[in-house]
Design an enzyme around this catalytic site. Structure first.
Site, PDB file in Angstrom:
ATOM      1  N   CYS A   1       5.368  -3.562 -17.212  1.00 34.66           N
ATOM      2  CA  CYS A   1       5.098  -4.148 -18.534  1.00 34.66           C
ATOM      3  C   CYS A   1       6.074  -5.298 -18.771  1.00 34.66           C
ATOM      4  CB  CYS A   1       5.242  -3.104 -19.651  1.00 34.66           C
ATOM      5  SG  CYS A   1       4.963  -3.838 -21.287  1.00 34.66           S
TER       6      CYS A   1
ATOM      7  N   HIS B   1       8.683  -5.197  -1.561  1.00 33.92           N
ATOM      8  CA  HIS B   1       7.784  -6.159  -2.224  1.00 33.92           C
ATOM      9  C   HIS B   1       6.912  -5.514  -3.294  1.00 33.92           C
ATOM     10  CE1 HIS B   1       8.091  -9.170   1.394  1.00 33.92           C
ATOM     11  NE2 HIS B   1       9.147  -9.211   0.607  1.00 33.92           N
TER      12      HIS B   1
ATOM     13  N   LEU C   1       1.861  -6.521  17.587  1.00 33.57           N
ATOM     14  CA  LEU C   1       0.657  -6.748  18.387  1.00 33.57           C
ATOM     15  C   LEU C   1       0.883  -7.841  19.416  1.00 33.57           C
ATOM     16  CD1 LEU C   1      -2.314  -5.927  18.714  1.00 33.57           C
ATOM     17  CD2 LEU C   1      -2.907  -7.681  17.036  1.00 33.57           C
TER      18      LEU C   1
ATOM     19  N   ASP D   1       0.857  -1.200   0.000  1.00 27.91           N
ATOM     20  CA  ASP D   1       0.000   0.000   0.000  1.00 27.91           C
ATOM     21  C   ASP D   1       0.892   1.249   0.000  1.00 27.91           C
ATOM     22  OD1 ASP D   1       0.566   1.029   2.741  1.00 27.91           O
ATOM     23  OD2 ASP D   1      -0.460  -0.787   3.416  1.00 27.91           O
TER      24      ASP D   1
HETATM   25  C1  BJW Z   1      -0.167  -5.951  14.232  1.00 28.55           C
HETATM   26  C2  BJW Z   1      -1.413  -5.380  14.220  1.00 28.55           C
HETATM   27  C3  BJW Z   1      -1.492  -4.123  14.783  1.00 28.55           C
HETATM   28  C4  BJW Z   1      -1.645  -7.258  13.298  1.00 28.55           C
HETATM   29  N1  BJW Z   1      -0.407  -3.539  15.282  1.00 28.55           N
HETATM   30  N2  BJW Z   1       0.900  -5.368  14.725  1.00 28.55           N
HETATM   31  C5  BJW Z   1      12.573 -21.512   2.905  1.00 28.55           C
HETATM   32  C6  BJW Z   1      13.463 -20.786   3.669  1.00 28.55           C
HETATM   33  C7  BJW Z   1      13.771 -19.464   3.346  1.00 28.55           C
HETATM   34  C8  BJW Z   1      13.167 -18.838   2.275  1.00 28.55           C
HETATM   35  C9  BJW Z   1      12.281 -19.565   1.530  1.00 28.55           C
HETATM   36  C10 BJW Z   1      12.000 -20.871   1.822  1.00 28.55           C
HETATM   37  N3  BJW Z   1      11.101 -21.309   0.913  1.00 28.55           N
HETATM   38  C11 BJW Z   1      10.820 -20.303   0.073  1.00 28.55           C
HETATM   39  C12 BJW Z   1      11.538 -19.229   0.434  1.00 28.55           C
HETATM   40  C13 BJW Z   1      11.531 -17.913  -0.169  1.00 28.55           C
HETATM   41  C14 BJW Z   1      10.237 -17.182   0.032  1.00 28.55           C
HETATM   42  C15 BJW Z   1       9.765 -17.315   1.465  1.00 28.55           C
HETATM   43  O1  BJW Z   1      10.174 -16.609   2.365  1.00 28.55           O
HETATM   44  N4  BJW Z   1       8.824 -18.198   1.725  1.00 28.55           N
HETATM   45  C16 BJW Z   1       8.344 -18.411   3.089  1.00 28.55           C
HETATM   46  C17 BJW Z   1       6.864 -18.651   3.041  1.00 28.55           C
HETATM   47  C18 BJW Z   1       9.165 -19.491   3.751  1.00 28.55           C
HETATM   48  N5  BJW Z   1      10.535 -15.790  -0.271  1.00 28.55           N
HETATM   49  C19 BJW Z   1      10.537 -15.346  -1.522  1.00 28.55           C
HETATM   50  O2  BJW Z   1      10.224 -16.046  -2.463  1.00 28.55           O
HETATM   51  C20 BJW Z   1      10.999 -13.927  -1.705  1.00 28.55           C
HETATM   52  N6  BJW Z   1      11.987 -13.865  -2.700  1.00 28.55           N
HETATM   53  C21 BJW Z   1      13.178 -14.435  -2.556  1.00 28.55           C
HETATM   54  O3  BJW Z   1      13.483 -15.091  -1.579  1.00 28.55           O
HETATM   55  O4  BJW Z   1      14.013 -14.178  -3.584  1.00 28.55           O
HETATM   56  C22 BJW Z   1      15.227 -14.902  -3.646  1.00 28.55           C
HETATM   57  C23 BJW Z   1      14.988 -16.039  -4.589  1.00 28.55           C
HETATM   58  C24 BJW Z   1      14.719 -15.764  -5.907  1.00 28.55           C
HETATM   59  C25 BJW Z   1      14.527 -16.798  -6.783  1.00 28.55           C
HETATM   60  C26 BJW Z   1      14.520 -18.097  -6.316  1.00 28.55           C
HETATM   61  C27 BJW Z   1      14.754 -18.358  -4.984  1.00 28.55           C
HETATM   62  C28 BJW Z   1      14.995 -17.310  -4.109  1.00 28.55           C
HETATM   63  C29 BJW Z   1       9.849 -13.066  -2.209  1.00 28.55           C
HETATM   64  C30 BJW Z   1       8.836 -12.864  -1.159  1.00 28.55           C
HETATM   65  C31 BJW Z   1       7.687 -12.048  -1.731  1.00 28.55           C
HETATM   66  C32 BJW Z   1       6.630 -11.851  -0.694  1.00 28.55           C
HETATM   67  N7  BJW Z   1       5.505 -11.272  -1.284  1.00 28.55           N
HETATM   68  C33 BJW Z   1       4.300 -11.134  -0.470  1.00 28.55           C
HETATM   69  C34 BJW Z   1       3.069 -11.131  -1.394  1.00 28.55           C
HETATM   70  C35 BJW Z   1       2.881  -9.883  -2.127  1.00 28.55           C
HETATM   71  C36 BJW Z   1       1.608 -10.012  -2.870  1.00 28.55           C
HETATM   72  C37 BJW Z   1       0.445  -9.463  -2.181  1.00 28.55           C
HETATM   73  O5  BJW Z   1       0.554  -8.461  -1.479  1.00 28.55           O
HETATM   74  O6  BJW Z   1      -0.584 -10.059  -2.396  1.00 28.55           O
HETATM   75  O7  BJW Z   1       4.403  -9.973   0.341  1.00 28.55           O
HETATM   76  S1  BJW Z   1       4.038 -12.440   0.694  1.00 28.55           S
HETATM   77  C38 BJW Z   1       3.235 -11.453   1.859  1.00 28.55           C
HETATM   78  O8  BJW Z   1       3.953 -11.661   3.084  1.00 28.55           O
HETATM   79  C39 BJW Z   1       3.443  -9.983   1.426  1.00 28.55           C
HETATM   80  C40 BJW Z   1       4.033  -9.405   2.699  1.00 28.55           C
HETATM   81  O9  BJW Z   1       4.831  -8.278   2.415  1.00 28.55           O
HETATM   82  C41 BJW Z   1       4.787 -10.529   3.313  1.00 28.55           C
HETATM   83  C42 BJW Z   1       5.062 -10.392   4.780  1.00 28.55           C
HETATM   84  O10 BJW Z   1       3.867 -10.452   5.529  1.00 28.55           O
HETATM   85  P1  BJW Z   1       3.722  -9.577   6.836  1.00 28.55           P
HETATM   86  O11 BJW Z   1       3.782  -8.167   6.482  1.00 28.55           O
HETATM   87  O12 BJW Z   1       4.669 -10.052   7.868  1.00 28.55           O
HETATM   88  O13 BJW Z   1       2.182  -9.888   7.239  1.00 28.55           O
HETATM   89  P2  BJW Z   1       1.588 -11.014   8.197  1.00 28.55           P
HETATM   90  O14 BJW Z   1       0.132 -11.035   7.987  1.00 28.55           O
HETATM   91  O15 BJW Z   1       2.321 -12.290   8.043  1.00 28.55           O
HETATM   92  O16 BJW Z   1       1.912 -10.498   9.682  1.00 28.55           O
HETATM   93  C43 BJW Z   1       1.276  -9.370  10.230  1.00 28.55           C
HETATM   94  C44 BJW Z   1       1.826  -9.142  11.634  1.00 28.55           C
HETATM   95  O17 BJW Z   1       1.271  -7.937  12.138  1.00 28.55           O
HETATM   96  C45 BJW Z   1       1.453 -10.258  12.624  1.00 28.55           C
HETATM   97  O18 BJW Z   1       2.604 -10.587  13.389  1.00 28.55           O
HETATM   98  C46 BJW Z   1       0.403  -9.614  13.519  1.00 28.55           C
HETATM   99  O19 BJW Z   1       0.454 -10.046  14.863  1.00 28.55           O
HETATM  100  C47 BJW Z   1       0.788  -8.160  13.444  1.00 28.55           C
HETATM  101  N8  BJW Z   1      -0.325  -7.236  13.650  1.00 28.55           N
HETATM  102  N9  BJW Z   1      -2.310  -6.269  13.649  1.00 28.55           N
HETATM  103  C48 BJW Z   1       0.769  -4.237  15.258  1.00 28.55           C
HETATM  104  N10 BJW Z   1      -2.688  -3.468  14.856  1.00 28.55           N
END
Ligand code: BJW
Length: 236
Positions: A120, A112, A205, A97
């Site tokens: 494109c 991200h 949180l 956002d």
């Molecule tokens: C509050 C609150 C309040 C609530 N006050 N707090 C194994 C080991 C290591 C890595 C990997 C693996 N297997 C695969 C991977 C790599 C993979 C990965 O990490 N996967 C995991 C699932 C294990 N990562 C990738 O692929 C990344 N790229 C990469 O590694 O490149 C290198 C590479 C390239 C080529 C080949 C191989 C490697 C890319 C990651 C892209 C992430 N994209 C997303 C989706 C975007 C699309 C969309 O928006 O729809 O981005 S995933 C999604 O999660 C989004 C977010 O940015 C991201 C993080 O989530 P976030 O922000 O932490 O949200 P939540 O919901 O999880 O947590 C919210 C928190 O807030 C909670 O703790 C609540 O308690 C708290 N909260 N209310 C304060 N009021």
């Protein structure tokens, strides 16, 4: 937060929790965004190749929704910190956002990608964008109907990693706000920062799965704990 007199350079990582109080769904909590969608159905290049309409509809809806939301006191506080902090500061957000920039943050990286940007896949140009993509509008640069959301999907490389690691190397303080620590490489920043000598603080949180990695954790809604911390830092 212990002794803050030596802190000059700050790196802040934010996640979906910082926008939760603005009414934007988080990803992994109960009732979160992905309860109705399997991640691999919408947030991978393979999903987009398999069912582009499904993916475009999902992002069109979210692009539209964020434009009706407003920054909350956590975004506002981080913008005040950016404006008032004399040392180096980098706000790295995983959020797609635009609430940090609307609040006024300037030293900001969207690792991200962004809902309000399109990419494109034919000519590689990026454009600011507010409208739907489902009807395949032409790229303003080359005219191809090849625009996709400028969002980093699983398996794709997050943006500007060199700049982020350069900032982590110089950081005296690393702060993680509102992120579950489930997605790499962002989830690994706390360990890198620690190894490089920074103090580390989590504001969330509730305890995240990586809480134990931080020197200090403060739990509560971002709209409360972030302004408190910022006032402490700017006042001290
Ligand atoms: C509050 C609150 C309040 C609530 N006050 N707090 C194994 C080991 C290591 C890595 C990997 C693996 N297997 C695969 C991977 C790599 C993979 C990965 O990490 N996967 C995991 C699932 C294990 N990562 C990738 O692929 C990344 N790229 C990469 O590694 O490149 C290198 C590479 C390239 C080529 C080949 C191989 C490697 C890319 C990651 C892209 C992430 N994209 C997303 C989706 C975007 C699309 C969309 O928006 O729809 O981005 S995933 C999604 O999660 C989004 C977010 O940015 C991201 C993080 O989530 P976030 O922000 O932490 O949200 P939540 O919901 O999880 O947590 C919210 C928190 O807030 C909670 O703790 C609540 O308690 C708290 N909260 N209310 C304060 N009021």
């Amino acid at each position: 937060m212990g002794d803050m007199s030596n802190i000059r350079n700050i790196v802040i990582l934010t996640g979906a929790g910082v926008s939760a109080e603005s009414g934007i769904d988080t990803f992994r909590s109960a009732g979160g965004l992905w309860e109705n969608h399997r991640v691999e159905d919408v947030a991978t290049p393979e999903a987009f190749a398999r069912d582009p309409d499904l993916v475009l509809r999902f992002y069109d809806a979210r692009r539209e929704a964020i434009q009706t939301k407003a920054p909350n006191p956590a975004h506002d506080a981080l913008a005040r910190l950016d404006a008032g902090w004399g040392g180096k500061l980098l706000l790295v957000t995983q959020n797609v956002d635009d609430l940090h920039e609307r609040a006024g943050s300037r030293r900001l990286i969207h690792m991200h990608g962004e809902h309000l940007s399109v990419w494109c896949t034919f000519c590689d140009a990026r454009h600011r964008w507010r409208d739907p993509l489902l009807d395949r509008p032409p790229c303003p640069n080359c005219g191809s109907p090849a625009l996709r959301p400028d969002i980093v999907w699983f398996g794709e490389m997050p943006y500007r990693m060199d700049e982020i690691y350069a900032a982590l190397r110089e950081a005296d303080l690393f702060v993680s706000i509102g992120t579950s620590g489930a997605v790499y490489p962002a989830a690994g920043f706390v360990q890198s920062a620690r190894e490089l000598g920074a103090r580390t603080l989590e504001l969330n949180l509730e305890p995240s799965q990586g809480s134990y990695l931080f020197h200090e954790c403060r739990h509560g809604p971002a709209g409360e704990v972030v302004p408190e911390w910022v006032e402490e830092l700017l006042g001290g």
